[in-house]
Scaffold this motif. Structure first.
Motif, PDB file in Angstrom:
ATOM      1  N   ALA A 128      72.695  57.283  67.792  1.00  0.00           N
ATOM      2  CA  ALA A 128      73.691  58.332  67.992  1.00  0.00           C
ATOM      3  C   ALA A 128      73.028  59.676  67.700  1.00  0.00           C
ATOM      4  CB  ALA A 128      74.888  58.108  67.069  1.00  0.00           C
ATOM      5  N   VAL A 129      73.299  60.655  68.564  1.00  0.00           N
ATOM      6  CA  VAL A 129      72.702  61.988  68.447  1.00  0.00           C
ATOM      7  C   VAL A 129      73.821  63.016  68.566  1.00  0.00           C
ATOM      8  CG1 VAL A 129      71.072  63.629  69.460  1.00  0.00           C
ATOM      9  CG2 VAL A 129      70.549  61.172  69.521  1.00  0.00           C
ATOM     10  N   SER A 130      73.849  63.981  67.653  1.00  0.00           N
ATOM     11  CA  SER A 130      74.895  65.003  67.667  1.00  0.00           C
ATOM     12  C   SER A 130      74.357  66.327  67.139  1.00  0.00           C
ATOM     13  CB  SER A 130      76.065  64.553  66.793  1.00  0.00           C
ATOM     14  OG  SER A 130      77.069  65.530  66.728  1.00  0.00           O
ATOM     15  N   ASP A 131      74.960  67.415  67.597  1.00  0.00           N
ATOM     16  CA  ASP A 131      74.681  68.707  66.994  1.00  0.00           C
ATOM     17  C   ASP A 131      75.423  68.760  65.660  1.00  0.00           C
ATOM     18  OD1 ASP A 131      77.133  68.662  68.382  1.00  0.00           O
ATOM     19  OD2 ASP A 131      77.161  70.817  68.608  1.00  0.00           O
ATOM     20  N   ILE A 132      74.944  69.636  64.771  1.00  0.00           N
ATOM     21  CA  ILE A 132      75.573  69.727  63.453  1.00  0.00           C
ATOM     22  C   ILE A 132      75.420  71.138  62.886  1.00  0.00           C
ATOM     23  CG2 ILE A 132      73.507  68.856  62.278  1.00  0.00           C
ATOM     24  CD1 ILE A 132      75.424  67.524  60.208  1.00  0.00           C
ATOM     25  N   ALA A 149      73.873  78.041  55.008  1.00  0.00           N
ATOM     26  CA  ALA A 149      74.206  77.194  56.154  1.00  0.00           C
ATOM     27  C   ALA A 149      72.952  76.751  56.904  1.00  0.00           C
ATOM     28  CB  ALA A 149      75.136  77.962  57.096  1.00  0.00           C
ATOM     29  N   GLU A 150      73.044  75.568  57.496  1.00  0.00           N
ATOM     30  CA  GLU A 150      71.980  75.034  58.329  1.00  0.00           C
ATOM     31  C   GLU A 150      72.590  74.432  59.587  1.00  0.00           C
ATOM     32  OE1 GLU A 150      70.071  72.865  55.146  1.00  0.00           O
ATOM     33  OE2 GLU A 150      71.454  71.205  55.343  1.00  0.00           O
ATOM     34  N   ARG A 151      71.802  74.385  60.630  1.00  0.00           N
ATOM     35  CA  ARG A 151      72.290  73.826  61.883  1.00  0.00           C
ATOM     36  C   ARG A 151      71.129  73.163  62.609  1.00  0.00           C
ATOM     37  NH1 ARG A 151      73.065  78.476  66.381  1.00  0.00           N
ATOM     38  NH2 ARG A 151      70.968  79.298  66.300  1.00  0.00           N
ATOM     39  N   GLY A 152      71.494  72.278  63.532  1.00  0.00           N
ATOM     40  CA  GLY A 152      70.469  71.582  64.295  1.00  0.00           C
ATOM     41  C   GLY A 152      71.030  70.329  64.930  1.00  0.00           C
ATOM     42  N   VAL A 153      70.221  69.260  64.865  1.00  0.00           N
ATOM     43  CA  VAL A 153      70.578  67.987  65.491  1.00  0.00           C
ATOM     44  C   VAL A 153      70.397  66.871  64.478  1.00  0.00           C
ATOM     45  CG1 VAL A 153      69.952  66.329  67.297  1.00  0.00           C
ATOM     46  CG2 VAL A 153      69.974  68.779  67.801  1.00  0.00           C
ATOM     47  N   ARG A 154      71.388  65.986  64.426  1.00  0.00           N
ATOM     48  CA  ARG A 154      71.336  64.790  63.578  1.00  0.00           C
ATOM     49  C   ARG A 154      71.222  63.575  64.482  1.00  0.00           C
ATOM     50  NH1 ARG A 154      75.399  64.242  58.783  1.00  0.00           N
ATOM     51  NH2 ARG A 154      73.621  65.255  57.778  1.00  0.00           N
ATOM     52  N   LEU A 155      70.349  62.658  64.104  1.00  0.00           N
ATOM     53  CA  LEU A 155      70.181  61.383  64.805  1.00  0.00           C
ATOM     54  C   LEU A 155      70.375  60.275  63.789  1.00  0.00           C
ATOM     55  CD1 LEU A 155      67.563  60.298  67.342  1.00  0.00           C
ATOM     56  CD2 LEU A 155      67.709  59.028  65.200  1.00  0.00           C
ATOM     57  N   GLU A 156      71.174  59.283  64.159  1.00  0.00           N
ATOM     58  CA  GLU A 156      71.362  58.128  63.289  1.00  0.00           C
ATOM     59  C   GLU A 156      71.122  56.844  64.065  1.00  0.00           C
ATOM     60  OE1 GLU A 156      74.543  59.705  59.973  1.00  0.00           O
ATOM     61  OE2 GLU A 156      75.296  58.478  61.614  1.00  0.00           O
ATOM     62  N   LEU A 157      70.409  55.950  63.435  1.00  0.00           N
ATOM     63  CA  LEU A 157      70.274  54.582  63.922  1.00  0.00           C
ATOM     64  C   LEU A 157      71.488  53.847  63.371  1.00  0.00           C
ATOM     65  CD1 LEU A 157      68.044  53.039  65.446  1.00  0.00           C
ATOM     66  CD2 LEU A 157      67.163  52.329  63.224  1.00  0.00           C
ATOM     67  N   ILE A 203      71.916  53.054  59.568  1.00  0.00           N
ATOM     68  CA  ILE A 203      70.768  52.401  58.946  1.00  0.00           C
ATOM     69  C   ILE A 203      69.744  53.447  58.526  1.00  0.00           C
ATOM     70  CG2 ILE A 203      68.816  50.843  59.387  1.00  0.00           C
ATOM     71  CD1 ILE A 203      70.658  49.391  61.412  1.00  0.00           C
ATOM     72  N   TRP A 204      69.607  54.484  59.357  1.00  0.00           N
ATOM     73  CA  TRP A 204      68.576  55.520  59.159  1.00  0.00           C
ATOM     74  C   TRP A 204      69.091  56.824  59.733  1.00  0.00           C
ATOM     75  CZ3 TRP A 204      64.747  57.017  63.207  1.00  0.00           C
ATOM     76  CH2 TRP A 204      63.656  57.731  62.709  1.00  0.00           C
ATOM     77  N   ARG A 205      68.747  57.932  59.108  1.00  0.00           N
ATOM     78  CA  ARG A 205      69.207  59.245  59.571  1.00  0.00           C
ATOM     79  C   ARG A 205      68.037  60.223  59.582  1.00  0.00           C
ATOM     80  NH1 ARG A 205      73.892  62.116  56.244  1.00  0.00           N
ATOM     81  NH2 ARG A 205      75.164  60.655  57.439  1.00  0.00           N
ATOM     82  N   VAL A 206      68.007  61.037  60.643  1.00  0.00           N
ATOM     83  CA  VAL A 206      67.040  62.124  60.761  1.00  0.00           C
ATOM     84  C   VAL A 206      67.819  63.402  61.026  1.00  0.00           C
ATOM     85  CG1 VAL A 206      65.074  63.051  62.039  1.00  0.00           C
ATOM     86  CG2 VAL A 206      65.282  60.574  61.712  1.00  0.00           C
ATOM     87  N   ASP A 207      67.579  64.437  60.235  1.00  0.00           N
ATOM     88  CA  ASP A 207      68.234  65.728  60.390  1.00  0.00           C
ATOM     89  C   ASP A 207      67.199  66.778  60.782  1.00  0.00           C
ATOM     90  OD1 ASP A 207      70.906  65.052  59.772  1.00  0.00           O
ATOM     91  OD2 ASP A 207      70.444  65.051  57.638  1.00  0.00           O
ATOM     92  N   LEU A 208      67.232  67.191  62.042  1.00  0.00           N
ATOM     93  CA  LEU A 208      66.344  68.251  62.522  1.00  0.00           C
ATOM     94  C   LEU A 208      67.088  69.566  62.345  1.00  0.00           C
ATOM     95  CD1 LEU A 208      64.992  66.527  65.747  1.00  0.00           C
ATOM     96  CD2 LEU A 208      64.047  66.483  63.441  1.00  0.00           C
TER      97      LEU A 208
END
Length: 179
Positions: free
Chosen positions: A13-17, A31-39, A63-68
């Motif tokens: 799953a990929v979303s803006d945040i 504040a921070e912004r970008g893209v979050r990806l979750e397995l 299971i896993w999260r990446v915050d760009l």
């Protein structure tokens, strides 16, 4: 915006945040912004009608999260808040893990990690049996497409005005995102 790539038992799953941490680490205020990806775990439900009916799809625990992420006041492309969460307990992420390679070349790092699902599962302390062979092969094959989607979404986020969502200007805790 939410994108979902589904395989067998695993989805991405990929979303803006847009995010304001109520308890930021030193140097991570604001504040921070970008893209979050979750397995995520996926479940395919039983048909609720005829063979022509839509199938329910369950998008379950991460299971896993990446915050760009980047600080809103920082320079676009800085990736100054970019991190990942290799350890999640239920729905809660573990601490932020900052990785020099992830911040230096986030899309390359992401592509390499997505192409190595078994390695990611090992790092997360999740059994490899969480994923089937179709998940491993599918994610490896589609990793470039997922990375391209993340890159496009990052461009979209950077092209929009970095202001807070409506009503969040003075809030000490904000999260505007699907994920």
């Amino acid at each position: 915006m939410l994108y979902l790539f589904g395989f067998d038992r695993i989805g991405v799953a990929v979303s803006d945040i847009y995010f304001v941490d109520p308890n930021p680490l030193k140097g991570q205020e604001g504040a921070e912004r970008g893209v979050r990806l979750e397995l995520r775990r996926l479940e395919s439900g039983e048909l609720k009608g005829s063979i022509y009916s839509s199938r329910p799809i369950g998008i379950d625990r991460p299971i896993w999260r990446v915050d760009l992420l980047e600080s809103v006041t920082g320079a676009p492309g800085s990736f100054d808040r970019t991190h990942h969460h290799p350890g999640l307990k239920g729905w809660e992420p573990g601490r932020r893990v900052f990785d020099e390679q992830l911040s230096a070349e986030p899309l390359k790092w992401l592509g390499e990690r997505l192409a190595d699902l078994e390695g990611v599962l090992d790092e997360c302390g999740v059994g490899r049996d969480e994923a089937g062979p179709d998940d491993v092969a599918g994610l490896r094959e589609r990793a470039p497409e997922i990375v391209e989607t993340v890159a496009r979404l990052l461009e979209t986020v950077r092209a929009t005005h970095p202001s807070a969502p409506d009503g969040a200007e003075s809030a000490t805790s904000v999260r505007a995102s699907w994920l």
